[in-house]
Design an enzyme around this catalytic site. Structure first.
Site, mmCIF file in Angstrom:
data_model
loop_
_atom_site.group_PDB
_atom_site.id
_atom_site.type_symbol
_atom_site.label_atom_id
_atom_site.label_comp_id
_atom_site.label_asym_id
_atom_site.label_seq_id
_atom_site.Cartn_x
_atom_site.Cartn_y
_atom_site.Cartn_z
ATOM 1 C CD GLN A 136 3.420 6.069 2.670
ATOM 2 O OE1 GLN A 136 2.505 5.447 2.121
ATOM 3 N NE2 GLN A 136 4.513 5.485 3.121
ATOM 4 C CB CYS A 159 5.880 2.195 6.831
ATOM 5 S SG CYS A 159 5.200 3.711 6.150
ATOM 6 C CG LEU A 160 6.961 2.090 0.604
ATOM 7 C CD1 LEU A 160 6.155 2.626 -0.565
ATOM 8 C CD2 LEU A 160 8.147 1.264 0.118
ATOM 9 C CG HIS A 169 0.329 0.775 7.555
ATOM 10 N ND1 HIS A 169 1.416 0.439 8.325
ATOM 11 C CD2 HIS A 169 0.797 1.625 6.605
ATOM 12 C CE1 HIS A 169 2.486 1.079 7.872
ATOM 13 N NE2 HIS A 169 2.138 1.796 6.822
ATOM 14 C CD GLU A 170 -0.674 2.135 3.066
ATOM 15 O OE1 GLU A 170 -0.383 3.333 2.919
ATOM 16 O OE2 GLU A 170 0.189 1.257 3.218
ATOM 17 N N GLY A 205 0.819 -1.203 0.000
ATOM 18 C CA GLY A 205 0.000 0.000 0.000
ATOM 19 C C GLY A 205 0.849 1.248 0.000
ATOM 20 C CG HIS A 261 0.620 6.640 5.818
ATOM 21 N ND1 HIS A 261 1.821 7.086 6.324
ATOM 22 C CD2 HIS A 261 0.817 5.341 5.492
ATOM 23 C CE1 HIS A 261 2.701 6.091 6.305
ATOM 24 N NE2 HIS A 261 2.120 5.017 5.812
HETATM 25 NI NI NI Z 1 3.080 3.171 5.546
#
Ligand code: NI
Length: 166
Positions: A52, A96-97, A138-139, A47, A142
């Site tokens: 981000q 996470c990226l 999680h997404e 995701g 953000h």
């Molecule tokens: Ni993330």
């Protein structure tokens, strides 16, 4: 299309609360295509969320279909998503990226109901469970400026430094 730069900790912009999308125009479609290309360029990311890459709008892409034997809805573009119902909880490992050096154990609901728009503005009403529900939570975090490191069970015992992102 273009691969966009990903903001990483400790960049304070990751803490910003994102705004709802109002206009579903061609510019939005091009951004979503770039966001998808950025997700695919990353290491096995299931995701990605618009903030981000420094765009503070409520847009998320989710695709857990590559994981074996888990219930999922395939590739999803979620615009202005809202979780309307939660059930159960379990601990699981997340990465996470935007937090390339760590993974962590986080408690999430095991089942949820989510209402959203798709990339064209059509209404979506989804029920999710397990890993897909975890990835959605999680997404969506953000979009409210929250990262998994804010939710780890214990910073002392539930954050893990990774050698290679995979
Ligand atoms: Ni993330």
């Amino acid at each position: 299309m273009a691969v966009l730069d990903i903001l990483t900790l400790p960049d304070e912009r990751l803490r910003q609360v994102s705004e709802p999308v109002q206009v579903f125009d061609g510019e939005l479609q091009r951004f979503i295509d770039d966001l998808e290309e950025t997700r695919r360029a990353g290491p096995a990311a299931v995701g990605i969320a618009a903030p981000q890459v420094g765009r503070f709008q409520r847009i998320v892409i989710l695709d857990v279909s590559k994981k074996k034997n888990i219930p999922n809805h395939g590739h999803l573009v979620l615009v202005n998503p809202e979780i309307t119902h939660w059930e159960g909880f379990e601990i699981g490992r997340e990465g996470c990226l935007s937090v390339p050096d760590y993974t962590g154990n986080v408690v999430r609901a095991t089942r949820l109901r989510l209402q959203s728009r798709d990339r064209e503005g059509a209404t979506l009403d989804l029920e999710m469970e397990g890993f897909e529900a975890r990835a959605a939570q999680h997404e969506l975090d953000h979009l409210d400026g929250l990262l998994f490191v804010d939710r780890v069970v214990s910073r002392r015992t539930d954050l893990f430094r990774r050698k290679v992102y995979q």
